[in-house]
Design a protein around this motif. Sequence first.
Motif, short mmCIF file in Angstrom:
data_model
loop_
_atom_site.label_atom_id
_atom_site.label_comp_id
_atom_site.label_asym_id
_atom_site.label_seq_id
_atom_site.Cartn_x
_atom_site.Cartn_y
_atom_site.Cartn_z
N LYS A 7 -3.53 -0.79 9.92
CA LYS A 7 -4.17 0.84 9.51
C LYS A 7 -4.63 1.58 10.62
O LYS A 7 -4.72 1.95 11.09
CB LYS A 7 -5.73 0.47 9.30
CG LYS A 7 -6.66 1.44 8.03
CD LYS A 7 -7.66 0.91 7.61
CE LYS A 7 -7.72 2.00 6.29
NZ LYS A 7 -9.46 1.32 5.60
N LEU A 8 -3.53 2.64 9.95
CA LEU A 8 -3.44 4.05 10.78
C LEU A 8 -4.07 4.76 10.08
O LEU A 8 -4.44 6.12 10.84
CB LEU A 8 -1.57 4.76 10.15
CG LEU A 8 -1.07 3.18 10.59
CD1 LEU A 8 1.07 3.73 10.09
CD2 LEU A 8 -1.16 3.02 12.08
N ALA B 125 -2.78 4.73 4.11
CA ALA B 125 -3.90 4.29 5.49
C ALA B 125 -2.79 3.20 6.12
O ALA B 125 -3.23 3.03 7.48
CB ALA B 125 -5.04 3.76 4.39
N PHE B 126 -2.19 1.84 5.62
CA PHE B 126 -1.79 1.63 6.27
C PHE B 126 -0.19 1.46 6.50
O PHE B 126 0.39 1.91 5.87
CB PHE B 126 -1.98 -0.27 5.46
CG PHE B 126 -3.05 -1.12 5.15
CD1 PHE B 126 -3.35 -1.59 6.97
CD2 PHE B 126 -3.83 -0.43 4.24
CE1 PHE B 126 -4.75 -2.01 6.46
CE2 PHE B 126 -4.97 -0.42 4.53
CZ PHE B 126 -5.52 -1.32 5.78
N PHE C 122 1.09 -1.52 0.17
CA PHE C 122 -0.36 -0.04 0.21
C PHE C 122 0.90 1.19 0.36
O PHE C 122 1.68 1.21 0.72
CB PHE C 122 -0.43 -0.02 1.36
CG PHE C 122 -2.17 0.32 1.05
CD1 PHE C 122 -3.05 1.95 1.11
CD2 PHE C 122 -3.14 0.04 0.37
CE1 PHE C 122 -3.75 1.61 1.00
CE2 PHE C 122 -4.37 -0.33 0.32
CZ PHE C 122 -4.65 1.60 0.57
N ALA C 123 0.68 1.96 -0.59
CA ALA C 123 1.25 3.42 -1.18
C ALA C 123 2.95 3.08 -1.06
O ALA C 123 3.43 4.14 0.08
CB ALA C 123 0.86 4.11 0.49
N ASP C 124 3.04 2.09 -1.88
CA ASP C 124 4.79 2.36 -2.44
C ASP C 124 5.31 1.81 -0.82
O ASP C 124 6.79 1.85 -1.02
CB ASP C 124 5.20 3.65 -2.76
CG ASP C 124 4.77 4.62 -4.34
OD1 ASP C 124 4.52 3.58 -5.06
OD2 ASP C 124 4.78 5.28 -3.87
N ALA C 125 5.14 0.95 -0.48
CA ALA C 125 5.61 0.06 1.15
C ALA C 125 4.57 -0.77 0.51
O ALA C 125 4.05 -1.55 0.93
CB ALA C 125 5.50 1.68 2.21
#
Length: 88
Positions: free
Chosen positions: A56-57, A64-65, A44-47
Amino acid sequence: LAKTVVVTGSQIPLVRPRSDGISNFLGALLIAGTFDIPEVTLYFADALHRGNRAVKLDASGLKAFGSPNLPPLATMGISCSVRWDLVR
């Protein structure tokens, strides 16, 4: 586990402008098809995070994660950088 398993998703649906789903899908596909990381992971989001450590942050942001107690197993930029010292 002898295979790479990468779970992904999106915060913004694919039919909406600026959806992060295509980028997340392509990144997950690239990692699953290129690297031998025998774990269940979340991209998620390049990670790339270890599946059992990801939480989930953020319910509305694109990042988000995360994994507060362990750095990402891999990060995606112009190239993909895998932290092989963290891979089991």
